[in-house]
Design a protein around this motif. Sequence first.
Motif, PDB file in Angstrom:
ATOM      1  N   ARG B  61       0.800  -1.229   0.000  1.00  0.00           N
ATOM      2  CA  ARG B  61       0.000   0.000   0.000  1.00  0.00           C
ATOM      3  C   ARG B  61       0.829   1.274   0.000  1.00  0.00           C
ATOM      4  O   ARG B  61       0.454   2.264  -0.627  1.00  0.00           O
ATOM      5  CB  ARG B  61      -0.979   0.008   1.184  1.00  0.00           C
ATOM      6  N   ASN B  62       1.968   1.262   0.707  1.00  0.00           N
ATOM      7  CA  ASN B  62       2.747   2.490   0.793  1.00  0.00           C
ATOM      8  C   ASN B  62       3.410   2.834  -0.538  1.00  0.00           C
ATOM      9  O   ASN B  62       3.530   3.991  -0.910  1.00  0.00           O
ATOM     10  CB  ASN B  62       3.779   2.411   1.923  1.00  0.00           C
ATOM     11  N   VAL B  73      -5.042   2.385   3.756  1.00  0.00           N
ATOM     12  CA  VAL B  73      -5.589   1.970   5.034  1.00  0.00           C
ATOM     13  C   VAL B  73      -4.880   0.660   5.378  1.00  0.00           C
ATOM     14  O   VAL B  73      -4.447  -0.062   4.482  1.00  0.00           O
ATOM     15  CB  VAL B  73      -7.122   1.811   4.912  1.00  0.00           C
ATOM     16  N   THR B  74      -4.731   0.350   6.659  1.00  0.00           N
ATOM     17  CA  THR B  74      -4.031  -0.890   6.995  1.00  0.00           C
ATOM     18  C   THR B  74      -4.919  -2.091   6.680  1.00  0.00           C
ATOM     19  O   THR B  74      -6.141  -1.982   6.618  1.00  0.00           O
ATOM     20  CB  THR B  74      -3.668  -0.968   8.493  1.00  0.00           C
TER      21      THR B  74
END
Lengths: 385, 255
Positions: B61-62, B73-74
Motif C-alpha cells: 500500500r505504501n 488503510v491498513t
Amino acid sequence: MAITPLMNDGMDGAPAKRVLHSMQEQKEKGRRIVGIYCGYAPIELIQAMDLVPAVLCAFAEGPIASAETVLPANLCPLIKSSYGYILEGTCPFFGLSEAVVAETTCDGKKKMFELAAEVKPMHVMDLPQLPDEAEALVNWTAMIRKLQGFLEKTFDRRVSDDAIEASIKATNRKNRLMRRIFDYAALHPPLLCWQEMYDVGFLALPARGEEIEPLLESLLARLAVRREQGECFGTERSPRVLVTGCPVGGDALKIFRIIEEAGGLVVTPDSCTGIKSFLGETEEDTGDPVAAIARRYLAIPCACMTPNTRRLTALSQLIDRFRPDAVVDFVLTACHSYNVESHKIGRHVGERHGLPYLKIESNYSKSDEGQIRTKIEALFEIARS
Amino acid sequence: MNEEFAGIDIGSRTTKLVVVDAAGAVQRRRQADTGFEPMATAEKLLAGTSCARVMATGYGRNLFEIAFAGRTVTEIKAHARGALAFFPGTRTVLDIGGQDSKVIAIGDNGRVHRFEMNDRCAAGTGKFMEVMARTLGYAIEEFGDEALHADSDIAISSMCTVFAESEVTSLIAKGRERREIALGLHSSVVRRVAAMVGRVATAGDIVFTGGVAKNPCMRALLAQLLGRRILLPAEPQLAGALGAALLALESEKYQ
C-alpha cells in the motif's frame, strides 16, 4: 520553518559522539572512567569518588555477528550486542573504562558478564529481585558498600559519607531539571521531539549534577523561547504515544522513527534510556546516604523485579502527566521479563486508562520495519476512532 | 451520478481489486498474482476503471500511495470493514493470508478495538500450507479435503516451514499415510491460530477471511477446538479489497 535543534552544537542526533567527546575531555583532566550497563548502577557513589561513569555500547546490530561466535543466537540483542562490542573492541567507552560495574538483572546478562570478565575487571552486584522484602534493602545496601570497597581498592582512593551525600544532592538537582525538560513533551502539541529527549538523556545520565546544570538551564531557557514563539512538533491531531518497555537506543530507535513516520509523536520514552532514570528522588540528609541510594534504586520499576507493581503505578502517573493517545510496549526478542510482563501492562492500560495498546516484539534488525509500520498505523486508526 | 470506488489489496502473493458503486454494491472484482512488480500489477488491474477514489491496503500500500497518489488503510481496518460487509454483526475476524495471519476484535460501535498479528515467519500462514501441500504432492485446493478424510491424526511438532518440511519428509519415509500427515499439519496450524484468537477475542462467531479460509479442514478443526462458529464469506480472499473499497466510498461520503 524548521525548528532550531535543542542543543544545536553540531552533534544533534549523534549523542554518542557528544558524550565520547566529554569523556575524552574528562580523561585528559585526569579523571578515571568506570563502565556501566544498566540503570541500577549507583551513579551517585561512582561520582562521589570522582570517577566518571560511562554507559557502554549495547544497541547496534553490527557486533551481534561477532557475539554469536560465542553466545547462542536466541538471546536478547542487547546482551549479544554488548558482548560483540567487547569482543571486537569497538566500543570506545569500554576502551576508556578501567573497570566495569554490572548487576544480576537477568540470566543472560549475568552469564555474559562472566565472559566479559575475561577481558576487563568486572564487579557484579547481586541485585535483589523481590524489592518489597525487608532483606532486599539490607542486601542491596551491602552490595553498594561492597562496590564502594571495590572502587576504593581498584582506584586507590577513599570516599566519605559526606561526599556521597553531596553527590546525592547534585543528582537530585540534575534529575529535577531533567523532569522540567521532559515537561515540555507533556504539552499539546509537544515542544520536544523524541530525538531531543534521547540526546539530552544520553548526555545527562552519566553527567555530574553540578557540571551539567548550566547546560540544562540553558536548554530550559530555549524551550521557554520555543513556547513563546509557538514552535512545536506535530499538530493537536497527531497521535501521542507513550513507549514503555525495554531500553531503546541505537538501532532499536527504529521504533521511535516508525512512529514518527506514521504521523505519531513519541511524548514519553518510558524506559531506562528515556525518562525512567530521572524520575526517582533519593532521600537527602538521612545520615546513611548509601541506604538512601539503595532505597531509590530498588524502587526502579524494571521487569526483573517481582512483583513489579511499581511499574503500573509509575505508568499511570506518566499517562496522567503526558496524556498519550496510545501505549506501545517495546519488547526486545528473548527478554523474557518484559515479554511476560506485557500481558499485565496491556490489561492495565486498557482497563485503567481505556487506551489502545500495542506490543511490539523486535530486535535491532531492519527486517521487520514494514510489519511494525502496519501495526503502528493500525494502532493509530484505533486511537483516532 | 454513477460514481464508483475501488479498493485494491496488494498482498504478498496476490493483488485483489474490488469496485463498488455509490450504494456499496460490488460492481467488479479482479485478481492477479502480485509478481515482482506490484505497481505494474496494480496498474493492470485498475486499467479501464474510472473510480472517484481508490483506497489501497496490503503490504504494497505504501508503494501505491507514492506511485498513484492514492490513499491507504491498513489491512487490519480493511479486513474488519470487509468482514462487516459480509456479516454485519461481526465481532471477531480471523484472517490468514499469504505471509501473515491476524485476529481482529471489533467493538459494538463497529470499530477495531484490538488486534494481533503474526508476521515473524511463515508459520501458520498460506505460504506454510502451500509448501506442505506440495511436499505431500497435493494441489492446494484439495489439501483440506484430503486431510478431512484421514482416519487418525499425527502430531507434527515443527511450526517452522523449513523444519516442518523435513519432518514431513521423514514421516513419508517411515511409510505414514499421506492424509494423516496432512491432518497433522492442519492440526498444528490450528492450535497456533486458536491461541492467537483466544488472546484477542474470547467469545462469539468468527468471520474467517483470507485465502486459507477456503480450506474446509482448517474451518472444521478451528470450530471444533474453539467451540465457536466459523463464518465463511462468499469470497474470503476479497475481504480486504472490499473493505478498502467501502472505506474509499465512506471517506468520500463524510468529507
